[in-house]
Write a protein that holds these residues in place. Structure first.
Motif, PDB file in Angstrom:
ATOM      1  N   MET A   1      35.662  35.069  38.918  1.00  0.00           N
ATOM      2  CA  MET A   1      35.273  34.328  37.844  1.00  0.00           C
ATOM      3  C   MET A   1      35.925  33.020  37.822  1.00  0.00           C
ATOM      4  SD  MET A   1      33.015  36.341  36.213  1.00  0.00           S
ATOM      5  CE  MET A   1      32.801  35.740  34.744  1.00  0.00           C
ATOM      6  N   TRP A   2      35.268  32.038  37.555  1.00  0.00           N
ATOM      7  CA  TRP A   2      35.781  30.672  37.252  1.00  0.00           C
ATOM      8  C   TRP A   2      36.415  30.829  35.771  1.00  0.00           C
ATOM      9  CZ3 TRP A   2      36.902  27.967  41.385  1.00  0.00           C
ATOM     10  CH2 TRP A   2      36.018  27.954  42.303  1.00  0.00           C
ATOM     11  N   ALA A   3      37.640  30.258  35.789  1.00  0.00           N
ATOM     12  CA  ALA A   3      38.170  30.285  34.342  1.00  0.00           C
ATOM     13  C   ALA A   3      37.269  29.683  33.380  1.00  0.00           C
ATOM     14  CB  ALA A   3      39.558  29.442  34.342  1.00  0.00           C
ATOM     15  N   THR A   4      36.386  28.842  33.533  1.00  0.00           N
ATOM     16  CA  THR A   4      35.612  28.363  32.514  1.00  0.00           C
ATOM     17  C   THR A   4      34.278  29.371  32.316  1.00  0.00           C
ATOM     18  OG1 THR A   4      34.510  27.113  34.338  1.00  0.00           O
ATOM     19  CG2 THR A   4      35.806  26.057  32.517  1.00  0.00           C
ATOM     20  N   GLY A   5      34.356  30.504  32.880  1.00  0.00           N
ATOM     21  CA  GLY A   5      33.372  31.500  32.512  1.00  0.00           C
ATOM     22  C   GLY A   5      32.344  31.848  33.509  1.00  0.00           C
TER      23      GLY A   5
ATOM     24  N   GLY B   1      41.514  27.300  38.902  1.00  0.00           N
ATOM     25  CA  GLY B   1      41.017  28.192  37.680  1.00  0.00           C
ATOM     26  C   GLY B   1      40.175  29.473  38.308  1.00  0.00           C
ATOM     27  N   LEU B   2      40.664  30.305  39.286  1.00  0.00           N
ATOM     28  CA  LEU B   2      39.807  31.357  39.809  1.00  0.00           C
ATOM     29  C   LEU B   2      40.573  32.456  39.790  1.00  0.00           C
ATOM     30  CD1 LEU B   2      37.170  32.210  41.350  1.00  0.00           C
ATOM     31  CD2 LEU B   2      38.424  31.551  43.405  1.00  0.00           C
ATOM     32  N   ASN B   3      39.965  33.750  39.269  1.00  0.00           N
ATOM     33  CA  ASN B   3      40.767  34.921  39.099  1.00  0.00           C
ATOM     34  C   ASN B   3      39.747  36.195  39.193  1.00  0.00           C
ATOM     35  OD1 ASN B   3      40.132  34.504  36.367  1.00  0.00           O
ATOM     36  ND2 ASN B   3      41.852  36.103  35.839  1.00  0.00           N
TER      37      ASN B   3
END
Length: 244
Positions: free
Chosen positions: A82-86, A73-75
């Motif tokens: 950013m981590w996918a969780t914000g 979860g990294l983009n």
């Protein structure tokens, strides 16, 4: 004024529960990064994230079943990873020579280091569950009263954003003293949203989908323990509630 204060309170305080524990699962299916994230958010919590060294070591211990390169979860968004969780990244364990010029990250199956890749490429991926203790509170409060109680005595009103958290909630509400039980789902600024910030992907509404224009007195969501669905209710109604 009351609604405005509520909006500010929610915006300032939403986020993953501070006591959350992550568990990671290798999913041996080939999907693009976006497809993988949708799968994880529907069936688990999200694509796997590890925002500090302790979480990274735990993740790597649970990644032993990895048999191919796998999305995490990294983009990159607007030039920032950013981590996918914000969360904005503060440290990333890139492999030598990485990142290159792509926008999504995966864990190399042999080196156990991060590489960047094209988001439309297909890879296996890691999903995570975020384990929190869901508490059934047999005390009747308005939605805002339930929110304040949960944030004072626990972490937050429960967000049932995945099938796993929904199943856990259903097991807890059998002892509720009210038919409906408040959850952390609210209609504000033209849309329904989880106060945790999770995406509203799971659909367990009593109707075909979320009410698009609910009446002014029907803008808080509760879990119906009889039908096991979400339903809009009057925010001032006194109900039991679920906390994380």
């Amino acid at each position: 004024m009351k609604t405005t204060l509520t909006v500010l309170l929610i915006i300032q305080l939403y986020g993953l529960a501070s006591c959350a524990i992550k568990q990671h699962y290798f999913i041996d299916q080939m999907k693009t990064w976006n497809e993988a994230q949708q799968y994880c958010r529907t069936n688990y919590h999200d694509l796997s994230t590890f925002i500090d060294e302790i979480e990274e070591q735990q993740f790597l211990q649970e990644a032993v079943s990895q048999t191919s390169d796998a999305w995490i979860g990294l983009n990159k968004e607007s030039g920032t990873w950013m981590w996918a969780t914000g969360e904005v990244t503060t440290r990333i364990s890139w492999d030598n020579g990485e990142p290159d010029n792509h926008f999504c990250a995966y864990l190399h199956k042999d080196k156990k280091k991060l590489h960047d890749g094209g988001c439309t490429d297909t890879c296996t991926f890691f999903c995570m569950t975020v384990i929190v203790n869901t508490v059934m509170v047999q005390q009747s409060e308005s939605w805002e009263g339930a929110l304040e109680y949960c944030r004072h005595h626990h972490d937050d009103l429960a967000s049932l954003s995945s099938s796993r958290s929904m199943t856990d909630a259903l097991s807890k509400i059998t002892g509720a003293q009210t038919q409906y039980v408040w959850i952390g789902l609210r209609f504000l600024a033209g849309g329904w949203f989880w106060i945790s910030g999770d995406d509203l992907i799971l659909n367990v509404w009593s109707s075909a989908g979320p009410p698009q224009c609910p009446a002014q007195n029907q803008r808080c969501a509760a879990l119906d323990k009889n039908t096991q669905t979400w339903t809009p209710r009057d925010c001032e109604e006194k109900l039991n509630f679920l906390c994380f």
